[in-house]
Design an enzyme around this catalytic site. Structure first.
Site, PDB file in Angstrom:
ATOM      1  NE  ARG A 173      16.143   4.976 -17.268  1.00  0.00           N
ATOM      2  CZ  ARG A 173      17.124   4.089 -17.057  1.00  0.00           C
ATOM      3  NH1 ARG A 173      18.204   4.443 -16.408  1.00  0.00           N
ATOM      4  NH2 ARG A 173      17.017   2.851 -17.513  1.00  0.00           N
TER       5      ARG A 173
ATOM      6  N   GLY B   4       6.907   9.730 -14.983  1.00  0.00           N
ATOM      7  CA  GLY B   4       6.312  11.074 -15.042  1.00  0.00           C
ATOM      8  C   GLY B   4       6.267  11.709 -13.669  1.00  0.00           C
ATOM      9  CB  VAL B   5       8.305  14.004 -12.045  1.00  0.00           C
ATOM     10  CG1 VAL B   5       9.141  12.753 -11.908  1.00  0.00           C
ATOM     11  CG2 VAL B   5       8.846  14.892 -13.157  1.00  0.00           C
TER      12      VAL B   5
ATOM     13  CD  GLU C  30      -0.915  15.681 -14.029  1.00  0.00           C
ATOM     14  OE1 GLU C  30      -2.055  16.142 -14.070  1.00  0.00           O
ATOM     15  OE2 GLU C  30      -0.516  14.774 -14.787  1.00  0.00           O
TER      16      GLU C  30
END
Lengths: 163, 756
Positions: B647, B720-721, B723
């Site tokens: 999400r 999580g975005v 890396e």
């Protein structure tokens, strides 16, 4: 010590500084105006960009004494549609390069309006280049953004530059 | 100096002073529209576009003094004489502190994640300034304190140091053969096997066996590391550009032997980190030392060169990727090994070969990492440590195999997309890599690509299209959170998390708004202050999910404590009706014992979850490069990337995170390298003029999108975005360069002299 009189964001300021003090350090450390940032202190990153009589300069490469009597505009004195455009287009992440990007963009738009060409301008005679994305990128390349918000910055500048 | 700024009242800078209490004067009659998923503006945007956001070197103090450092100029040695007379004689110099007179500090604990994750904060085992020993070229050997920054800098250069030079080696190429197998740790698998990959490779009808190298990299956050330290008796307040407030606080308490509760760390804004501000580096400790010695508030803002001398960067690596396949493209063997040096005095081994465990469904897999120590500064984590450079080698090798097979590189990947984690068969929590490739190929126009290299020339430009997969594991860290809701419908979230530009405060405001049924504008978030509930470090792309998990739990607790609202009634209205001013809920304990118990519980649950599921973000990159046929100059001219990141809380800030990763990856591919003189271990390009990060003109329009399908095993479905964006980027560029020119370049950065 040398007495230097600056107009900063429309206000007369007097400071006593050693001749080796940069305009950037005078602003940040003598006048307490920390909106202008220091990223490299050698003109490589553009974070320290301010406007001197409307022209963009790297304040880290400028000595305070050279600017005696000049009008300096820093981010604290900026009230410009670019600020809303940077917010809308997310033209930053950590925010550290942002004051320099905004001051640089203001100076760049004025340069463009005055007909100054850039390294990617093909037609050197005529009314000046159209401010395409490539022109914006070329003209803003002195301002590094390590977060990589370049797309957002170009979008913000293009929106404010208008058609 | 301008107005004094009491260190006791710094909650404000880290607060997003949103319009809470102004726009939300009344209790909302209608339920608020969902905030999660909306592309709302950053809550800290007004502070950042006006210059009001204050970073570590920008908090005014009366009587502030300035520190600057003298850095060693030998690789390994012992100080035999240190002459401070010239420096001390300069007007305005307050103190020159060397190993001869520096007060003793406690030694740094050896990093040991099993005993304590906090020990990982130790960047180096060197007791700088408490020893005459020099362990790296650039180690701080003196601290000068002066009345102004120019005097401090001048004096630091006036300190004359004489060394006895000791035997050393900083030469990776010469020492590579001394590398030893890296041990597994609780946070990474340094090796793994399935079947017999070497035999399968030998028997494979089609194979590639390739060697790749990647150079050292530096983070180069635009804000150089800076610290302002103030002692008040035995209590220490530190403003520091850190992405690890909690670790820094405990490390300062250890070094100066004071109770943790007597140290306060403030980091309301951090000017970029990318891993370079995770550990505790000498500048921070020595500024606190200088403040203690002089009894003055002391500030040190590292020069850009100072950052290179005293803060570690990413490991260089030599990698082997060997792949065997059947003629139809089905992989039979996958071997990925790496050798990468650390400092003898510390370092963070990156999980360079971890992609071999997760990416492709080969029948036989072997991966192994080797490390060695050099007489250099510690290495440290940098954005997607391991996956970033490991995916370069892996994705470039897969592309080479595709050309050996005569198969489209996307098709080869799709044929080998596994249904469970390749190394151990663990189920994927969520993996939509196939959909990412399908969407990306369509958006980019990939089907129009001609297979042959050098077949898409336009005028003097050789045009090439390349693709690669992206991958980064999903992690979580413990986080303590308090939430408060008042009868006017205003919510306050408190957690010592970090804002380095990821948009954390904005995302958590959105999450709290929905969980409590209040408008986004009615939420205030306080962060960046060790006086708040202990937050997670900003690393591993884990912060948003980690805080969200505790925040959601706190919101549920809070609502339960308020009671059950009537039909159509909000929790704030229920508070008002029952005559209560506010209610508060706490998740996590701040006592020493409570924290430890919490950590153990969290880790046990987390490891259970990790054993059960393979959780990760993934994606597909597509790019176009144009190479000047005469000069070899390569430009990236188009980029499309599609990600599976679960999400997305905020479409605006998530897009910037993903684009930012790709931009850093373009730098890694084409220009970035830290050059270390192998004879002396001295970094030769410690500046932004000589270490080339991407500028505006290097970055095309980057089209990022995501599938926006929540991961069922993560809080709110967030993966999580931060890396995943950088992973695969250098591989995609290398593959596009091959397509453009027919040349295979396997040594980063892919500069023009290698193309000519």
């Amino acid at each position: 010590m040398v007495e230097v009189r600056l107009r900063v964001n429309g206000t007369a300021r007097e400071i006593d500084v050693e001749p080796q003090v940069s305009l950037l350090d005078a602003l940040r450390e003598r006048l307490g105006m920390t909106g202008t940032k220091k990223g490299c202190d050698q003109g490589a990153c553009g974070a320290c960009t301010v406007l001197a009589d409307g022209e963009r300069i790297c304040s880290c490469l400028a000595l305070a004494v050279q600017y005696d009597g000049r009008e300096i505009t820093t981010i604290e004195g900026v009230d410009h549609p670019l600020q809303a455009a940077f917010t809308e287009h997310d033209g930053f992440q950590c925010g550290y390069c942002t004051p320099g990007q905004i001051c640089s963009a203001i100076g760049m738009l004025a340069e463009h309006k005055a007909g100054a060409p850039s390294a990617v301008t093909e037609e050197l005679d005529g009314d000046g280049a159209e401010l395409t994305d490539d022109e914006i990128r070329e003209r803003m390349s002195g301002n590094l953004c390590r977060c990589g918000a370049y797309n957002g910055i170009v979008d913000a500048v293009r929106e404010v530059a208008g058609p | 100096m301008s107005s004094p700024h009491s260190p006791g009242t710094h909650a404000e800078p880290g607060t997003h002073p949103g319009p809470a209490g102004t726009r939300s004067a009344g209790v909302p009659a209608e339920p608020a529209p969902a905030a999660v998923g909306r592309a709302v503006d950053r809550v800290d945007a007004p502070a950042k576009v006006t210059g009001r956001a204050r970073y570590a070197a920008e908090f005014p103090y009366e009587d502030l003094a300035w520190a600057a450092f003298t850095y060693a100029t030998v690789t390994r040695g012992r100080i035999t004489a240190i002459d401070t007379a010239a420096a001390s004689a300069l007007p305005g110099v307050i103190a020159v502190i060397t190993h001869l007179d520096a007060p003793r500090m406690k030694p740094s604990p050896k990093p040991n994640p099993i005993r304590s994750m906090e020990s990982m904060a130790t960047a180096t085992s060197v007791d700088y300034l408490n020893t005459p020993e020099v362990h790296w070229n650039g180690q701080p050997v003196a601290v000068v304190v002066a009345e102004d920054p120019e005097t401090a800098a001048h004096a630091a250069e006036s300190v004359a140091v004489t060394y006895e030079v000791l035997p050393h080696s900083a030469d990776f190429a010469a020492e590579e053969r001394h590398a030893v197998p890296q041990r597994n740790s609780v946070i990474q698998h340094a090796s793994g096997t399935k079947g017999d990959a070497d035999a399968a490779l030998a028997a494979a009808p089609v194979s590639v066996d390739l060697r790749f190298t990647t150079p050292r990299h530096h983070h180069n956050a635009l804000e150089p590391h800076a610290t302002t330290a103030v002692w008040d008796g035995g209590r220490l307040t530190v403003h520091d550009g850190t992405q690890n407030i909690h670790w820094l606080r405990s490390q300062l308490a250890t070094k100066f032997d004071v109770p943790v509760g007597d140290v306060r760390v403030l980091a309301p804004f951090v000017g970029g980190g990318f891993g370079g501000k995770s550990m505790v580096w000498p500048g921070t400790i020595l500024t606190a030392l200088a403040a203690r010695v002089t009894g003055r508030p002391v500030r040190a803002a590292l020069t850009r060169e100072g950052v290179y001398r005293s803060v570690g960067g990413r490991q260089p690596s030599v990698q082997r990727v060997a792949i065997g396949a059947e003629r139809d493209g089905g992989l039979t063997a996958l071997i990925h090994t790496s050798t990468a040096p650390m400092g003898k005095v510390g370092g963070a081994p990156e999980q360079i070969t971890s992609v071999a465990r997760h990416m492709y469904g080969a029948e036989h897999i072997r991966h192994r990492q080797y490390t060695l120590g050099l007489d250099t500064l510690s290495t440290t984590n940098m954005r997607a440590p391991g996956e970033s450079i490991g995916s370069f080698a892996m994705e470039a090798a897969v592309d080479e195999l595709a050309y050996e097979l005569g198969l489209d590189p996307v098709e080869l990947r799709l044929r080998n997309e596994p249904s469970s984690n390749p190394i151990d068969g663990k189920p994927f929590a969520h993996r939509q890599l196939t959909e990412c490739f399908a969407n990306g190929a369509s958006l980019f126009g990939w089907p129009a690509r001609s297979f042959e290299p050098r077949s898409m020339r336009e005028g003097s430009s050789l045009v090439g299209w390349g693709t690669a997969a992206a991958y980064h594991p999903a992690w979580q860290l413990p986080a303590n959170v308090t939430v408060r809701l008042d009868a006017r419908g205003r919510a306050l979230v408190r957690c010592a998390f970090h804002e380095m530009g990821m948009g954390t405060a904005t995302a958590q405001s959105q999450i709290a708004a929905d969980a409590l049924g209040v408008p986004f504008e009615a939420v205030t978030v306080e962060y960046g202050d060790s006086g708040l509930p202990t937050g997670p470090g900003a690393g591993g792309s884990a912060q948003t999910a980690s805080v969200a998990s505790s925040l959601l739990e706190a919101c549920e607790k809070l609502k339960k404590s308020i009671g059950t609202p009537r039909e159509g009634e909000s929790y704030a209205q229920l508070l008002a009706r029952t005559g209560r001013d506010h209610a508060e809920a706490v998740v996590g304990s701040e006592t020493r014992v409570g924290k430890r118990v919490g950590q153990v519980r969290f880790t046990a649950k987390y490891l259970r979850e990790q054993r059960r599921w393979m959780k990760a973000a993934c994606g597909a990159h597509f790019c176009e490069v144009r190479v000047d046929a005469d000069t070899g100059e390569a430009r990236v001219t188009r980029w499309v990337a599609v990600f599976d990141v679960g999400r997305v809380v905020n479409a605006k800030t998530a897009a910037s995170q993903l684009r930012g990763g790709i931009v850093m990856g373009i730098g890694q591919a084409l220009t970035e390298q830290t050059l270390l003189d192998p004879r002396t271990g001295r970094i030769m390009n410690p500046s932004l003029s000589e270490y080339h990060v991407p500028v505006h003109a290097d970055v095309p329009r980057i089209d990022v999108s995501w599938l926006d399908d929540p991961d069922p095993t993560m809080p709110l479905g967030i993966v999580g975005v931060g890396e995943v964006g950088i992973t695969g980027v250098a591989g995609a560029v290398a593959n596009a360069l091959h397509h453009a020119t027919g040349r295979r370049l396997r040594d980063l950065p892919l500069t023009l002299e290698k193309l000519l």
